[in-house]
Design a protein around this motif. Structure first.
Motif, PDB file in Angstrom:
ATOM      1  N   ARG A 214       0.843  -1.190   0.000  1.00  0.00           N
ATOM      2  CA  ARG A 214       0.000   0.000   0.000  1.00  0.00           C
ATOM      3  C   ARG A 214       0.885   1.249   0.000  1.00  0.00           C
ATOM      4  NH1 ARG A 214      -3.628  -0.609   5.055  1.00  0.00           N
ATOM      5  NH2 ARG A 214      -1.808  -1.753   5.816  1.00  0.00           N
ATOM      6  N   ILE A 216       1.161   4.126   1.490  1.00  0.00           N
ATOM      7  CA  ILE A 216       0.712   4.888   2.655  1.00  0.00           C
ATOM      8  C   ILE A 216       1.913   5.287   3.506  1.00  0.00           C
ATOM      9  CG2 ILE A 216      -1.598   3.880   2.724  1.00  0.00           C
ATOM     10  CD1 ILE A 216      -0.602   1.933   4.830  1.00  0.00           C
ATOM     11  N   TYR A 217       1.657   6.078   4.537  1.00  0.00           N
ATOM     12  CA  TYR A 217       2.692   6.807   5.275  1.00  0.00           C
ATOM     13  C   TYR A 217       3.827   5.935   5.777  1.00  0.00           C
ATOM     14  CZ  TYR A 217       1.062   5.127   9.837  1.00  0.00           C
ATOM     15  OH  TYR A 217       0.745   4.333  10.917  1.00  0.00           O
ATOM     16  N   LYS A 219       5.030   3.117   4.848  1.00  0.00           N
ATOM     17  CA  LYS A 219       5.794   2.328   3.873  1.00  0.00           C
ATOM     18  C   LYS A 219       7.029   3.058   3.342  1.00  0.00           C
ATOM     19  CE  LYS A 219       3.246  -1.471   3.527  1.00  0.00           C
ATOM     20  NZ  LYS A 219       3.775  -2.827   3.772  1.00  0.00           N
ATOM     21  N   GLY A 241      -2.758   3.926  -2.984  1.00  0.00           N
ATOM     22  CA  GLY A 241      -2.733   4.658  -1.726  1.00  0.00           C
ATOM     23  C   GLY A 241      -2.460   6.131  -1.944  1.00  0.00           C
ATOM     24  N   PRO A 242      -2.634   6.936  -0.885  1.00  0.00           N
ATOM     25  CA  PRO A 242      -2.520   8.389  -1.013  1.00  0.00           C
ATOM     26  C   PRO A 242      -1.129   8.868  -1.427  1.00  0.00           C
ATOM     27  CG  PRO A 242      -2.726   7.717   1.300  1.00  0.00           C
ATOM     28  CD  PRO A 242      -3.032   6.520   0.478  1.00  0.00           C
ATOM     29  N   ASP A 243      -0.078   8.094  -1.124  1.00  0.00           N
ATOM     30  CA  ASP A 243       1.279   8.537  -1.477  1.00  0.00           C
ATOM     31  C   ASP A 243       1.646   8.238  -2.925  1.00  0.00           C
ATOM     32  OD1 ASP A 243       1.507   9.481   1.034  1.00  0.00           O
ATOM     33  OD2 ASP A 243       3.127   8.162   1.691  1.00  0.00           O
TER      34      ASP A 243
END
Length: 393
Positions: A214, A216-217, A219, A241-243
């Motif tokens: 994912r 995400i933060y 990772k 994911g957002p990133d």
């Protein structure tokens, strides 16, 4: 009580169960199906994805999905969960909870059965980000851990460094995760597909660095994005994911097609990617990354890993200098340096890949996990019901 050699009645509790996608969900499935093959009866209590009840049998595993009312902070809230668990405990030889699932644990602790019926826990990771929720939940978590007979953890590092497990180290047992490693290692279709992927994504002959997870933060996607320009390789990123925006921006900046972001790959395609890649990277930055099971999947394909040197099971899954290399977390230069060092040394990469595959096949297979977990069940059932170390319950 059932003789552990003749088959136990096991009830497992987790947030969800496949086809719901998630690393813990897949682990629960592999363990449950492995236990069934070993002659045990396994019943799963989980949340449904919707407000309806369902019960079916999947590969011999009895799966009960209770109606989900809503979900908050990645936790499905299910009405009457406590009563259902108490009733299930009456029929089970042992209950097996997969932590973290705060609602399930809270509901279980509210039942008298949590004081009288034997249960064990697989402790997958600390709760890291939801600090306010954890402050409210911590009294119940103490009770949940203290009343359990034994606690399983995936690595020695998790037992040593988790603030919740370290004080309870005496009741912790380290159990390796098991994966279908032979299906990954010996897969002619995946190897043939891997050749196609290399021809498609690395026609210029440059190596492929793979990331799966994912976006995400925790990772470390920002660290990876900063390291990529310093590494002469193709980067294949599989995940959502957002990133993702960080990688898409980087892909636009690169003159040549160097960054390839892929939303999703099914299991067969993932196995092919593990074979196609020259190495896998896992640049995680938080202890939320308690193990990084994707590392073992890559190892099973003979692919070494560059991962972060976290105080978690990440460094147990990927042994520095044995199955790959590790780099200081949150340090893009260190990550790029480790990637370049491994990509530049074909002999080292081949040797680490061979050692990684041997370790994955011998230590992280499903039958070995099943044997280890059933041994913990037997130990737990042999213990008396008094809480360990004189802790308050």
């Amino acid at each position: 009580m059932t003789d552990t050699h003749s088959g136990m009645r096991i009830v497992m509790v987790n947030k969800y169960y496949p086809p719901h996608v998630g690393g813990i969900e897949f682990h629960v499935r592999d363990l449950a199906e492995g236990l069934v093959k070993a002659g045990h009866s396994v019943r799963i209590i989980s949340s449904n994805d919707q407000r309806s009840y369902s019960e079916d049998v999947i590969n011999g595993v009895q799966v009960v999905r209770l109606p989900r009312q809503f979900e908050r902070a990645s936790t499905p809230v299910v009405r009457y969960m406590g009563q259902v668990l108490a009733a299930e405990a009456q029929q089970a030889d042992i209950m097996h909870f997969h932590f973290p699932y705060p609602w399930g644990e809270f509901e279980w602790i509210g039942q008298l059965a949590s004081k009288t019926e034997p249960y064990v826990i697989t402790y997958h990771s600390d709760i890291v980000r939801q600090k306010k929720a954890l402050a409210l939940y911590s009294p119940f978590l103490h009770k949940f851990l203290n009343r359990s007979r034994l606690i399983m953890a995936s690595s020695p590092q998790l037992i040593e460094h988790s603030p919740w497990l370290a004080p309870r180290a005496e009741k912790c047992r380290q159990v390796n995760f098991g994966l279908p490693v032979e299906d990954i290692a010996y897969n002619p279709q995946a190897m043939a597909r891997a050749l196609q992927l290399r021809a498609q994504y690395a026609a210029d002959g440059k190596p492929i660095v793979l990331f799966v997870g994912r976006l995400i933060y925790y990772k470390g996607i920002e660290i990876l994005a900063r390291a990529i320009p310093a590494v002469d390789a193709h980067f294949v990123i599989i995940g959502k994911g957002p990133d993702r925006i960080l990688l898409e921006g980087l892909a636009e900046q690169q003159a040549e097609e160097k960054v390839h972001v892929i939303d999703y790959a099914d299991n067969d395609e993932l196995i092919a990617w593990f074979h196609a890649a020259d190495l896998l990277t896992l640049p995680s930055i938080e202890s939320s990354e308690a193990f990084g099971l994707v590392q073992i999947e890559a190892h099973a394909a003979g692919t070494p890993v560059v991962s972060s040197r976290l105080n978690t099971g990440v460094t147990y899954a990927n042994l520095d200098g044995v199955t790959g290399l590790t780099a200081a977390p949150r340090d893009a230069d260190a990550l790029a340096g480790a990637l370049n060092a491994l990509l530049a040394d074909d002999d080292l990469r081949a040797r680490l890949g061979r050692q990684a595959q041997q370790r994955a096949l011998s230590e992280f297979n499903i039958p070995r996990m099943v044997d280890a977990v059933t041994a913990v069940y037997a130990q737990a059932l042999a213990l008396n019901t008094e809480p360990s170390q004189g802790q308050l319950i």
